[in-house]
Design a protein around this motif. Structure first.
Motif, mmCIF file in Angstrom:
data_model
loop_
_atom_site.group_PDB
_atom_site.id
_atom_site.type_symbol
_atom_site.label_atom_id
_atom_site.label_comp_id
_atom_site.label_asym_id
_atom_site.label_seq_id
_atom_site.Cartn_x
_atom_site.Cartn_y
_atom_site.Cartn_z
ATOM 1 N N GLN A 175 -3.468 1.187 -3.607
ATOM 2 C CA GLN A 175 -3.145 -0.232 -3.568
ATOM 3 C C GLN A 175 -3.673 -0.866 -4.847
ATOM 4 O O GLN A 175 -4.768 -0.546 -5.285
ATOM 5 N N GLY A 176 -2.902 -1.761 -5.433
ATOM 6 C CA GLY A 176 -3.382 -2.443 -6.633
ATOM 7 C C GLY A 176 -2.245 -3.003 -7.453
ATOM 8 O O GLY A 176 -1.067 -2.778 -7.152
ATOM 9 N N TYR A 177 -2.603 -3.731 -8.496
ATOM 10 C CA TYR A 177 -1.594 -4.403 -9.320
ATOM 11 C C TYR A 177 -0.612 -3.417 -9.944
ATOM 12 O O TYR A 177 0.501 -3.781 -10.287
ATOM 13 N N TYR A 178 -1.034 -2.158 -10.131
ATOM 14 C CA TYR A 178 -0.116 -1.163 -10.682
ATOM 15 C C TYR A 178 1.163 -1.102 -9.851
ATOM 16 O O TYR A 178 2.256 -0.969 -10.388
ATOM 17 N N PHE A 179 1.015 -1.228 -8.538
ATOM 18 C CA PHE A 179 2.172 -1.123 -7.634
ATOM 19 C C PHE A 179 2.756 -2.478 -7.294
ATOM 20 O O PHE A 179 3.957 -2.592 -7.023
ATOM 21 N N GLY A 180 1.922 -3.491 -7.264
ATOM 22 C CA GLY A 180 2.422 -4.815 -6.948
ATOM 23 C C GLY A 180 1.299 -5.764 -6.602
ATOM 24 O O GLY A 180 0.307 -5.372 -5.997
ATOM 25 N N ARG A 181 1.471 -6.989 -7.063
ATOM 26 C CA ARG A 181 0.507 -8.024 -6.719
ATOM 27 C C ARG A 181 0.860 -8.601 -5.364
ATOM 28 O O ARG A 181 1.985 -8.436 -4.910
ATOM 29 N N PRO A 182 -0.090 -9.264 -4.719
ATOM 30 C CA PRO A 182 0.253 -9.947 -3.470
ATOM 31 C C PRO A 182 1.408 -10.914 -3.705
ATOM 32 O O PRO A 182 1.468 -11.572 -4.738
ATOM 33 N N ASP A 183 2.340 -10.965 -2.762
ATOM 34 C CA ASP A 183 3.549 -11.763 -2.941
ATOM 35 C C ASP A 183 3.928 -12.412 -1.615
ATOM 36 O O ASP A 183 3.817 -11.791 -0.564
ATOM 37 N N PRO A 184 4.376 -13.689 -1.686
ATOM 38 C CA PRO A 184 4.745 -14.355 -0.434
ATOM 39 C C PRO A 184 5.953 -13.719 0.239
ATOM 40 O O PRO A 184 6.139 -13.837 1.444
ATOM 41 N N ASN A 185 6.793 -13.060 -0.556
ATOM 42 C CA ASN A 185 8.009 -12.473 0.007
ATOM 43 C C ASN A 185 7.821 -10.990 0.264
ATOM 44 O O ASN A 185 7.845 -10.186 -0.661
ATOM 45 N N PRO A 186 7.631 -10.593 1.517
ATOM 46 C CA PRO A 186 7.372 -9.183 1.812
ATOM 47 C C PRO A 186 8.551 -8.300 1.450
ATOM 48 O O PRO A 186 8.386 -7.118 1.187
ATOM 49 N N MET A 187 9.764 -8.853 1.418
ATOM 50 C CA MET A 187 10.932 -8.023 1.167
ATOM 51 C C MET A 187 10.947 -7.436 -0.237
ATOM 52 O O MET A 187 11.546 -6.411 -0.474
ATOM 53 N N ILE B 199 0.881 -1.167 0.000
ATOM 54 C CA ILE B 199 0.000 0.000 0.000
ATOM 55 C C ILE B 199 0.922 1.221 0.000
ATOM 56 O O ILE B 199 1.808 1.336 0.852
ATOM 57 N N VAL B 200 0.723 2.086 -0.966
ATOM 58 C CA VAL B 200 1.686 3.132 -1.280
ATOM 59 C C VAL B 200 1.130 4.506 -0.922
ATOM 60 O O VAL B 200 -0.050 4.779 -1.151
ATOM 61 N N GLU B 201 1.962 5.335 -0.334
ATOM 62 C CA GLU B 201 1.553 6.714 -0.054
ATOM 63 C C GLU B 201 1.441 7.468 -1.382
ATOM 64 O O GLU B 201 2.409 7.520 -2.148
ATOM 65 N N ALA B 202 0.267 8.068 -1.635
ATOM 66 C CA ALA B 202 0.024 8.680 -2.946
ATOM 67 C C ALA B 202 0.964 9.853 -3.209
ATOM 68 O O ALA B 202 1.430 10.061 -4.328
ATOM 69 N N ARG B 203 1.261 10.609 -2.163
ATOM 70 C CA ARG B 203 2.077 11.800 -2.295
ATOM 71 C C ARG B 203 3.502 11.464 -2.745
ATOM 72 O O ARG B 203 4.063 12.087 -3.628
ATOM 73 N N ALA C 94 -7.367 3.840 -1.901
ATOM 74 C CA ALA C 94 -8.093 3.349 -3.081
ATOM 75 C C ALA C 94 -7.583 1.952 -3.406
ATOM 76 O O ALA C 94 -6.380 1.718 -3.457
ATOM 77 N N GLU C 95 -8.509 1.028 -3.629
ATOM 78 C CA GLU C 95 -8.158 -0.367 -3.901
ATOM 79 C C GLU C 95 -8.234 -0.672 -5.392
ATOM 80 O O GLU C 95 -9.018 -0.062 -6.117
ATOM 81 N N GLY C 96 -7.473 -1.649 -5.816
ATOM 82 C CA GLY C 96 -7.593 -2.138 -7.192
ATOM 83 C C GLY C 96 -7.093 -1.160 -8.231
ATOM 84 O O GLY C 96 -7.628 -1.084 -9.340
ATOM 85 N N VAL C 97 -6.058 -0.393 -7.889
ATOM 86 C CA VAL C 97 -5.482 0.570 -8.832
ATOM 87 C C VAL C 97 -4.581 -0.185 -9.811
ATOM 88 O O VAL C 97 -3.632 -0.844 -9.395
ATOM 89 N N GLU C 98 -4.937 -0.117 -11.081
ATOM 90 C CA GLU C 98 -4.195 -0.902 -12.083
ATOM 91 C C GLU C 98 -3.539 -0.045 -13.152
ATOM 92 O O GLU C 98 -2.625 -0.493 -13.842
ATOM 93 N N ARG C 99 -4.024 1.182 -13.347
ATOM 94 C CA ARG C 99 -3.594 1.972 -14.511
ATOM 95 C C ARG C 99 -3.008 3.311 -14.083
ATOM 96 O O ARG C 99 -3.397 3.896 -13.078
ATOM 97 N N GLN C 100 -2.090 3.781 -14.906
ATOM 98 C CA GLN C 100 -1.434 5.069 -14.636
ATOM 99 C C GLN C 100 -2.451 6.212 -14.506
ATOM 100 O O GLN C 100 -2.332 7.055 -13.620
ATOM 101 N N PHE C 101 -3.467 6.250 -15.380
ATOM 102 C CA PHE C 101 -4.402 7.388 -15.312
ATOM 103 C C PHE C 101 -5.234 7.352 -14.027
ATOM 104 O O PHE C 101 -5.676 8.389 -13.537
ATOM 105 N N GLN C 102 -5.392 6.146 -13.471
ATOM 106 C CA GLN C 102 -6.084 6.066 -12.175
ATOM 107 C C GLN C 102 -5.210 6.648 -11.068
ATOM 108 O O GLN C 102 -5.682 7.378 -10.194
ATOM 109 N N VAL C 103 -3.916 6.321 -11.127
ATOM 110 C CA VAL C 103 -2.966 6.879 -10.161
ATOM 111 C C VAL C 103 -3.003 8.400 -10.231
ATOM 112 O O VAL C 103 -3.125 9.083 -9.209
ATOM 113 N N ASP C 104 -2.924 8.927 -11.438
ATOM 114 C CA ASP C 104 -2.898 10.386 -11.614
ATOM 115 C C ASP C 104 -4.162 11.036 -11.051
ATOM 116 O O ASP C 104 -4.090 12.022 -10.318
ATOM 117 N N ALA C 105 -5.318 10.459 -11.399
ATOM 118 C CA ALA C 105 -6.587 11.036 -10.940
ATOM 119 C C ALA C 105 -6.684 10.982 -9.412
ATOM 120 O O ALA C 105 -7.059 11.964 -8.769
#
Ligand code: C2E
Ligand code: CA
Ligand code: CA
Ligand code: CA
Length: 275
Positions: free
Chosen positions: A252-264, A46-50, A231-242
């Motif tokens: 949060q969403g696939y644009y930034f990363g899918r769920p992954d077993p390795n938190p690192m 989950i990413v800080e938008a700013r 915001a959940e399920g963010v997949e596209r650049q224009f969604q990020v911008d808006a």
């Protein structure tokens, strides 16, 4: 027509019977998987938008079935609830999440889902407190995500529970915001720290201007109430911008990363060209 009707009824009964059998089988397999350490968890950033910085991570439970392949949580969580497995399973997820996140200080918070049945447990606050003690994980770094369904099933003690959890420093997020019938009512009547705007609203961004208007209104409302917005399920650049333009706090969403077993892996997300 009469004969056809009877044939259909028979086919329907057989189909029902098949579904019941399959469900019972899955239930037994799930019990077996849980008891033999067959479940795992994954982390989604989950990413800080700013800033584009990863500030949190949502924990999602996973079940790899020996013959069926992956069974999704939307299928097996209800089965776990029905089988009376959800309480031990939920606490297993929470404990595991706290243990992993404790070794991962860069991450401000970790978010864990609670189903309505878990939330109804009269011992919820005590059990969560025990997990925090046992793992040494600070409540301030834990977010519990609940959905509106919690308030349909548990009218009496919901407020008390929320307060009990918040007294430990735990933050409460209202998940899938906007999908229920009375989202606004719940915001007024209960104490939350944040809301998560459901993916279905994020999907509307760019399709119609109404979609954007609704998200803008939700963000403004939440901020007026002093709540943080993800915001959940963010997949596209224009969604990020808006969403950044509208002042949404976290994404949060696939644009930034899918769920992954390795938190690192989460620490490795790069956001060049962010600004
Ligand atoms: P949720 O809490 O709304 O979780 C978000 C779901 O959206 C996750 O599905 C996640 O993998 C998916 N997702 C995230 N970003 C994107 C995206 O950009 N696009 C798309 N298409 N999907 C995205 P998942 O892991 O299948 O979980 C489904 C639901 O199962 C969760 O919905 C939650 O309600 C429940 N669940 C998952 N893990 C747990 C758990 O440990 N405990 C409980 N009680 N429920 C859980
Ligand atoms: Ca969630
Ligand atoms: Ca959600
Ligand atoms: Ca959901």
């Amino acid at each position: 027509a009469k004969e056809g009707g009877r044939g259909q009824a028979l086919a329907f009964a057989e189909e029902m019977e098949r579904e019941v059998r399959e469900r019972r089988e899955l239930e037994a397999d799930l019990r077996e998987a849980f008891e033999s350490d067959g479940l795992t968890i994954e982390f989604q950033p989950i990413v800080e938008a700013r800033s584009g910085r990863v500030v949190s991570s949502e924990v999602l439970v996973r079940w790899q079935h020996p013959t069926r392949g992956e069974v999704v949580p939307d299928v097996f969580i209800p089965i776990a609830e029905h089988a009376g497995l959800i309480l031990p399973m939920g606490m297993w997820v929470l404990k595991k999440a706290c243990k992993v996140a404790a070794q991962w200080p860069d991450l401000e918070t970790v978010a864990v889902n609670l189903s309505a049945v878990q939330f109804m447990d009269p011992n919820l606050v005590e059990t969560v407190s025990d997990v925090l003690m046992e793992t040494g994980f600070p409540g301030e770094r834990l977010v519990l995500e609940i959905t509106e369904s919690v308030f349909l099933k548990d009218i009496g003690s919901a407020s008390e529970k929320l307060d009990g959890l918040r007294d430990m420093g735990i933050k409460i997020a209202l998940d899938d915001f906007g999908t229920g019938y009375s989202s606004l009512l719940y915001l007024r009547n209960y104490n939350f720290d944040k809301i998560k705007i459901d993916k279905s609203f994020v999907d509307e961004i760019g399709e119609q201007s109404e979609g954007l208007a609704i998200i803008a209104a939700i963000i403004a409302l939440a901020h007026n109430l002093g709540l943080e917005v993800t915001a959940e399920g963010v997949e596209r650049q224009f969604q990020v911008d808006a969403l950044r333009t509208l002042g949404c706090d976290t994404l949060q969403g696939y644009y930034f990363g899918r769920p992954d077993p390795n938190p690192m892996l989460i620490g490795e997300i790069r956001n060049e060209d962010w600004n």
